[in-house]
Design a protein around this motif. Sequence first.
Motif, mmCIF file in Angstrom:
data_model
loop_
_atom_site.group_PDB
_atom_site.id
_atom_site.type_symbol
_atom_site.label_atom_id
_atom_site.label_comp_id
_atom_site.label_asym_id
_atom_site.label_seq_id
_atom_site.Cartn_x
_atom_site.Cartn_y
_atom_site.Cartn_z
ATOM 1 N N LEU A 249 -17.530 63.608 129.966
ATOM 2 C CA LEU A 249 -17.759 62.166 129.892
ATOM 3 C C LEU A 249 -16.473 61.392 129.611
ATOM 4 O O LEU A 249 -16.413 60.182 129.843
ATOM 5 C CB LEU A 249 -18.786 61.844 128.801
ATOM 6 N N VAL A 250 -15.452 62.085 129.104
ATOM 7 C CA VAL A 250 -14.165 61.427 128.888
ATOM 8 C C VAL A 250 -13.643 60.864 130.200
ATOM 9 O O VAL A 250 -13.191 59.714 130.277
ATOM 10 C CB VAL A 250 -13.145 62.401 128.262
ATOM 11 N N LEU A 251 -13.706 61.665 131.273
ATOM 12 C CA LEU A 251 -13.247 61.189 132.578
ATOM 13 C C LEU A 251 -14.179 60.119 133.135
ATOM 14 O O LEU A 251 -13.732 59.153 133.759
ATOM 15 C CB LEU A 251 -13.123 62.357 133.557
ATOM 16 N N VAL A 252 -15.488 60.287 132.900
ATOM 17 C CA VAL A 252 -16.440 59.274 133.362
ATOM 18 C C VAL A 252 -16.147 57.940 132.689
ATOM 19 O O VAL A 252 -16.138 56.878 133.335
ATOM 20 C CB VAL A 252 -17.882 59.716 133.077
ATOM 21 N N CYS A 253 -15.891 57.963 131.397
ATOM 22 C CA CYS A 253 -15.603 56.738 130.652
ATOM 23 C C CYS A 253 -14.251 56.142 131.041
ATOM 24 O O CYS A 253 -13.989 54.965 130.767
ATOM 25 C CB CYS A 253 -15.640 57.010 129.146
ATOM 26 N N SER A 254 -13.394 56.948 131.655
ATOM 27 C CA SER A 254 -12.119 56.430 132.139
ATOM 28 C C SER A 254 -12.299 55.657 133.436
ATOM 29 O O SER A 254 -11.573 54.702 133.706
ATOM 30 C CB SER A 254 -11.128 57.582 132.359
ATOM 31 N N PHE A 255 -13.272 56.064 134.262
ATOM 32 C CA PHE A 255 -13.520 55.413 135.548
ATOM 33 C C PHE A 255 -14.494 54.247 135.440
ATOM 34 O O PHE A 255 -14.290 53.192 136.045
ATOM 35 C CB PHE A 255 -14.105 56.426 136.552
ATOM 36 N N LEU A 256 -15.590 54.451 134.693
ATOM 37 C CA LEU A 256 -16.739 53.540 134.709
ATOM 38 C C LEU A 256 -16.406 52.075 134.422
ATOM 39 O O LEU A 256 -16.889 51.178 135.118
ATOM 40 C CB LEU A 256 -17.792 54.055 133.713
ATOM 41 N N PRO A 257 -15.588 51.765 133.394
ATOM 42 C CA PRO A 257 -15.391 50.356 133.038
ATOM 43 C C PRO A 257 -14.603 49.566 134.074
ATOM 44 O O PRO A 257 -14.576 48.339 133.997
ATOM 45 C CB PRO A 257 -14.605 50.427 131.720
ATOM 46 N N TYR A 258 -13.926 50.241 135.004
ATOM 47 C CA TYR A 258 -13.114 49.516 135.979
ATOM 48 C C TYR A 258 -13.942 48.493 136.741
ATOM 49 O O TYR A 258 -13.489 47.372 136.995
ATOM 50 C CB TYR A 258 -12.463 50.498 136.954
ATOM 51 N N ALA A 259 -15.149 48.875 137.139
ATOM 52 C CA ALA A 259 -15.983 47.965 137.924
ATOM 53 C C ALA A 259 -16.333 46.719 137.111
ATOM 54 O O ALA A 259 -16.213 45.587 137.602
ATOM 55 C CB ALA A 259 -17.255 48.678 138.364
#
Length: 396
Positions: free
Chosen positions: A57-67
């Motif tokens: 989820l660390v990587l997911v949380c790195s991508f997700l907020p961009y949108a």
Amino acid sequence: MSTTTSSAVGYSAVLRVPGLRSVFVAHAVSMAGTVAAQVALSILVFERTGSALLSALVLVCSFLPYALGGIVLSSISDRFPARRVLVCCDLLSAACVGAMLIPGMQVGGLLGLLLLTGLIAPIFAGARAASLAQLLDAELFPIGRSLLRAISQVTVLAGFALGAVAVAAIGPTWLLGLDVVTFVASAALIGFGTPFTPAAGRTASTLQDSLTGLRYLRANRPLRRLILLTWVVPAFSSMPDGLAVAYAAQTGAAATAAGALFAGYSAGGILGELAATRLAPATRRRLVIPFILLSQVPAIAFIAEPSIPVAAMLLAVSGSGFAFNQGIDPLVLAASGPEYRGRVFTIQSSGMMAIQGLSIALAGAIGTVLRPNLTICLAGLVGSVVCLWLARRALN
């Protein structure tokens, strides 16, 4: 107004522009710290929970907020002078990472702070691109953005290779502390070493101005098609990254062999950017579609289940195709009004990161049904067709 002339080309010409050395050194410093911190945080979460899911989820949380950051906060890049925005973003990111060092911080808190840094990142990227558009002329602007991408690829390549080693040597907590230092150093380099560029202005609240930017992009068909193209090409070409570990296992290689696949794509990206900067602007424009196909077609060869070394070479060729952006960036610049550029570049960078995260997740899901090599081959086939269709619409 541009402060350069078009007589010189290449990275050296960009670096001769006053203040831009500080911009690129700051990018390298903060990027290296961020990548190393992602490795450290993944390991730290796994050590505390023993959960592979929470670690991922660390990587997911790195991508997700961009949108979300690109939609709600994009106007910040236009409302304030770029240098002020960049320094504030660095200091806020330093504060978020510093808060992760609080003793006893729960995993939920760590991931929440990571989400905040992800919201800040697209604002930083948009403001930096908008400032480059003011400091560089139309010919050097794509070279400047190319240098940013090349630095990113180098730091990703080195950061993931050395991050685990650094964690073993000094521990994840100290590595997070080092990331705080890199953000503060980046803020100092930008604050004291870069020229002032004025804000485009403000007309309403941050949210209203951000939504105005989205409406502007939706109404501007040529610009909208160009931005969509810059999202979709990496969405398909990054799918093999999401299956690298699974593909290594399929071939009977150790899971660590997946590192060669990551390295191949990044190395190809660096070489492609370097090669494209030596071309004339008109040539880069003519090579947009060949570069796009170069980014997609090599994946089709995975149907033959190539060995890891051959697969790494195929991904290197694919990565080199990402240089298509050097032909697209001048078109994006020309199609967007100066008062909207910060918002346009913020939306572009946030959308690209968000769609890559989704495409990697999609590749993983398909890879549970099909063999990894067939999934990668399918991505190459569909990507070639879709990207070629989008490119013809965007460039005509």
